[in-house]
Design a protein around this motif. Structure first.
Motif, short mmCIF file in Angstrom:
data_model
loop_
_atom_site.label_atom_id
_atom_site.label_comp_id
_atom_site.label_asym_id
_atom_site.label_seq_id
_atom_site.Cartn_x
_atom_site.Cartn_y
_atom_site.Cartn_z
N PHE A 291 44.21 30.88 35.19
CA PHE A 291 43.45 31.14 36.64
C PHE A 291 42.02 31.87 36.29
O PHE A 291 41.03 31.62 36.86
CB PHE A 291 44.24 32.16 37.27
N VAL A 292 41.94 32.65 35.31
CA VAL A 292 40.59 33.33 34.95
C VAL A 292 39.48 32.39 34.51
O VAL A 292 38.66 32.28 35.02
CB VAL A 292 40.90 34.45 33.86
N SER A 293 40.16 31.21 33.60
CA SER A 293 38.99 30.41 33.05
C SER A 293 38.42 29.55 34.35
O SER A 293 37.20 29.26 34.37
CB SER A 293 39.71 29.59 32.07
N VAL A 294 39.31 29.10 35.01
CA VAL A 294 39.01 28.28 36.30
C VAL A 294 38.05 28.94 36.98
O VAL A 294 37.08 28.40 37.57
CB VAL A 294 40.14 27.49 36.73
N GLY A 295 38.56 30.23 37.36
CA GLY A 295 37.86 31.13 38.20
C GLY A 295 36.44 31.24 37.94
O GLY A 295 35.47 31.32 38.63
N ILE A 296 36.29 31.60 36.66
CA ILE A 296 34.92 31.70 36.08
C ILE A 296 33.92 30.47 36.19
O ILE A 296 32.79 30.62 36.72
CB ILE A 296 35.04 32.25 34.60
N SER B 164 48.92 25.02 44.39
CA SER B 164 48.14 25.24 45.59
C SER B 164 46.86 26.20 45.13
O SER B 164 45.62 26.00 45.53
CB SER B 164 48.77 25.88 47.02
N VAL B 165 47.34 26.93 44.38
CA VAL B 165 46.46 27.98 43.89
C VAL B 165 45.22 27.22 42.94
O VAL B 165 44.15 27.54 43.07
CB VAL B 165 46.73 29.21 43.18
N LEU B 166 45.92 26.41 41.97
CA LEU B 166 45.00 25.68 41.10
C LEU B 166 43.83 24.82 41.87
O LEU B 166 42.72 24.53 41.64
CB LEU B 166 45.54 24.68 40.18
N TRP B 167 44.51 24.09 43.01
CA TRP B 167 43.42 23.33 43.81
C TRP B 167 42.77 24.35 44.47
O TRP B 167 41.44 24.02 44.60
CB TRP B 167 44.41 22.72 44.94
N ALA B 168 43.17 25.40 44.96
CA ALA B 168 42.16 26.23 45.72
C ALA B 168 41.02 26.85 44.93
O ALA B 168 39.96 26.88 45.34
CB ALA B 168 42.80 27.52 46.44
N ALA C 2 54.07 32.83 28.78
CA ALA C 2 53.89 32.08 30.09
C ALA C 2 52.81 32.69 31.04
O ALA C 2 51.80 32.14 31.56
CB ALA C 2 55.04 31.67 30.57
N ALA C 3 53.09 33.92 31.25
CA ALA C 3 52.21 34.79 32.41
C ALA C 3 50.78 34.89 31.90
O ALA C 3 49.97 34.78 32.51
CB ALA C 3 53.07 36.17 32.47
N ILE C 4 50.82 35.30 30.61
CA ILE C 4 49.50 35.48 29.95
C ILE C 4 48.93 34.05 29.79
O ILE C 4 47.43 34.18 30.18
CB ILE C 4 49.30 35.70 28.38
N PHE C 5 49.51 32.96 29.67
CA PHE C 5 48.86 31.71 29.69
C PHE C 5 48.45 31.31 31.04
O PHE C 5 47.24 31.02 31.55
CB PHE C 5 49.83 30.95 29.03
#
Length: 632
Positions: free
Chosen positions: A354-359, A85-89, A346-349
């Protein structure tokens, strides 16, 4: 409250057809509380998107807990649901659905759609018959609200059926297969009936709509598989370069033109077949694929909409990241058994993801920050599409930077494969620039050229007829007006044009007929209210004239022409007290400088107005001289 009531209908007086009433109701409420301030609209849009994301998390959690899910007793349910859901959001493809205010229709309809799925899943997990009935009413209400927001949500029954088949039935049993087959047939009948109900005059809407498009039904059907692949690329490669308000998508003229047409059709068909074959083996992959294509079945098939728009992915993509989230969770779980440090990696990945998509989402929002920035961004990404040129040119035209605007319009005309519709629109826009700069001879030439490119361009014909009136060529202007009336007798612009030409010839009785018909179709049109009022005034009907002119002031008080017309009517009939009140209201609304500027503009363009600037100016001046200190 009037605006809220009227928002439910396309035309609140004569055409009681519901047109997305739920969406328009929310816009009316926004307008009621904040008028044109965009912050309130954006705030509601963001809230809708947040609510949809949260509901999606709940829905995915329930799906993962369903009887046929391999995760129904797994502790990984909530991490998978959250990741999906976060990836979608945060995905940049949804910027158009959330940031673009009018696309609240898309995001709000998806919210009700997801809510309907949530209620259905709750029914499957609720033993109480009473609660099941209440939840069933919840589904019906959600479905009704979704349809009242946007018509593409008509596919909700198909999605619910798919959920039932994949997550609550045993597809290995023959009896289940027979039941599912009959249910499939029933759902097709149901969707057909709903389609006939939701889409008014469906055949006319579908085939008639292509008359205003620069592509045909076969061309659209051939092109959309390539568009669907563009959407999939955007979803799985969320790079800013791939996103734009418009795209260069050449039309598919045949299966081999362009050469990517047939391969695209084969890939799309292959994905659908793959999804069907994986229903029992890989349910979540099958579900994500099939929901995506169900979601696109309305807007990406035969209905004569624009070829491509990113906001159309908001609803179809709600489950697209679920298989990815499952894959990531499996990878983390398998590696963490052998090496605990893998959890940190995995957490870093995930953080980087998330940061990349957010940017990328942030960059898309920056492009949407201003109209100029949006069209300029599109111009870089779609240099062969006419719309970005026209968008940037319109910005320069608005700022009266006519040379820059003309340069862009000329560049538009030189584009390869420019459609006749785009060429006609561009030529008309060039004519408007020459009209604004007072070069009417050139303006008329470009309006004529616009009609040569596309004879159905109503706006160009209206502009040409208006220009002919300026030169006193009433007979020629009337020929164009009559031509428009024959093909568009329900277009208020055409009715207003006919009435205006007759008014300028002082044929008030005949002009009145057109203005009255226009008012019946659009009761609160500023032009029609003013023109009808001034026609009645010229015919000596003060009270009737005052009624319509007061309506113009009430509903269009932001336009000085409404006040000017009312002032002239009161002045002609020597209504001194009411005249003073109207002038006082004018000075309350507008500064002295803006009033003078509007009167000067009207004096220079008397052929385009129905009031007499001289009479209005005298009335205002008399009132100003009487109490000059009140207007300082």
């Amino acid at each position: 409250m009037d605006s809220i009531k009227k928002s439910l209908y396309a035309n609140p007086i004569n055409d009681r057809k519901l047109i997305r009433p739920v969406a328009y109701l929310t816009f009316a409420v926004n307008w009621y509380f904040g008028q044109g301030a965009v912050f309130g609209y954006h705030l509601i849009n963001v809230f809708i998107h947040f609510a949809s994301s949260f509901l999606l998390f709940l829905v995915i959690s329930l799906l993962l807990k369903s009887p046929k899910s391999p995760y129904n007793n797994s502790p990984d349910v909530y991490p998978i649901a959250l990741l999906s859901s976060v990836l979608w959001a945060i995905h940049p493809i949804h910027v158009q659905a959330v940031t673009y205010i009018v696309q609240r229709m898309t995001s709000l309809s998806a919210l009700f759609y997801i809510l309907g799925i949530y209620f259905y899943l709750k029914i499957k997990n609720t033993p109480s018959k009473r609660n099941q009935i209440m939840l069933l009413f919840g589904i019906l209400i959600s479905f009704s609200l979704a349809l009242g927001t946007k018509e593409n949500t008509i596919t909700l029954p198909a999605t619910l059926f798919l959920i039932e088949v994949i997550f609550f039935q045993d597809l290995k049993e023959k009896r289940t297969k027979r039941v599912m087959l009959w249910m499939s047939f029933s759902f097709v009948i149901l969707l057909a009936v709903l389609g006939l109900t939701v889409f008014r005059d469906p055949l006319l809407d579908i085939f008639g709509g292509y008359k205003s498009r620069d592509f045909t039904l076969p061309q659209r059907l051939l092109t959309e598989p390539r568009v669907l692949l563009i959407y999939l690329r955007q979803l799985f490669l969320p790079i800013d370069h791939y996103f734009s308000i418009v795209h260069d998508v050449p039309l598919s003229m045949s299966l081999f033109d362009p050469v990517t047409t047939l391969p695209a059709m084969i890939i799309i068909l292959g994905l659908i077949v793959f999804g069907i074959t994986q229903l029992a083996i890989r349910p979540f992959i099958a579900f994500a694929i099939l929901v995506f294509f169900i979601g696109h079945s309305v807007e990406s098939t035969f209905i004569p909409l624009e070829i491509i728009f990113e906001h159309r992915n908001y609803l179809p993509s709600i489950f697209i990241f679920l298989p990815i989230a499952i894959g990531i969770q499996r990878l983390i779980s398998s590696q963490s058994k052998y090496n605990k440090s893998q959890i940190k990696i995995a957490a870093i990945f995930l953080l980087v993801l998330f940061v990349s998509v957010g940017i990328e989402t942030y960059n898309r929002n920056k492009a949407w920050a201003t109209e100029f920035g949006l069209w300029n961004d599109a111009l870089k990404k779609a240099p062969l599409n006419a719309r970005p040129y026209q968008g940037v040119a319109a910005f320069y035209k608005y700022r009266k930077e006519y040379k820059k605007a003309l340069k862009l319009y000329e560049a538009t005309l030189s584009l390869p494969n420019i459609s006749s519709l785009s060429r006609s629109k561009t030529l008309n826009n060039i004519g408007n620039i020459y009209r604004e700069t007072g070069r009417w001879d050139l303006a008329l030439r470009f309006y004529r050229n616009a009609l040569l490119s596309d004879a159905s361009n109503r706006l160009a014909r209206i502009n040409l007829a208006t220009g002919l009136v300026k030169f006193g060529r009433f007979d020629e202007a009337m020929k164009h007006a009559d031509m428009l009336a024959r093909i568009a007798n329900d277009d208020v612009r055409v009715l207003n044009l006919n009435g205006f030409i007759l008014y300028k010839q002082q044929k008030f009785d005949e002009a009145l007929i057109y203005f009255h018909k226009g008012i019946e179709l659009e009761p609160l049109s500023q032009h029609l209210l003013v023109n009808l009022g001034m026609t009645l005034s010229r015919m000596g009907c003060f009270k009737n004239a005052a009624f319509f002119l007061n309506l113009a002031v009430k509903y269009h008080g932001m336009k000085a022409a409404s006040y000017f017309s009312a002032i002239q009517n009161l002045s002609i009939f020597d209504k001194k007290a009411e005249l003073n009140t109207m002038v006082d209201r004018l000075f309350t609304r507008f500064s002295i400088e803006s009033i003078q500027l509007a009167l000067t503009d009207a004096s220079n363009n008397q052929d385009e107005t129905v009031f007499d600037p001289e009479i209005v100016s005298c009335a205002i001046t008399d009132r100003f001289n009487e109490f000059p200190h009140e207007f300082e």
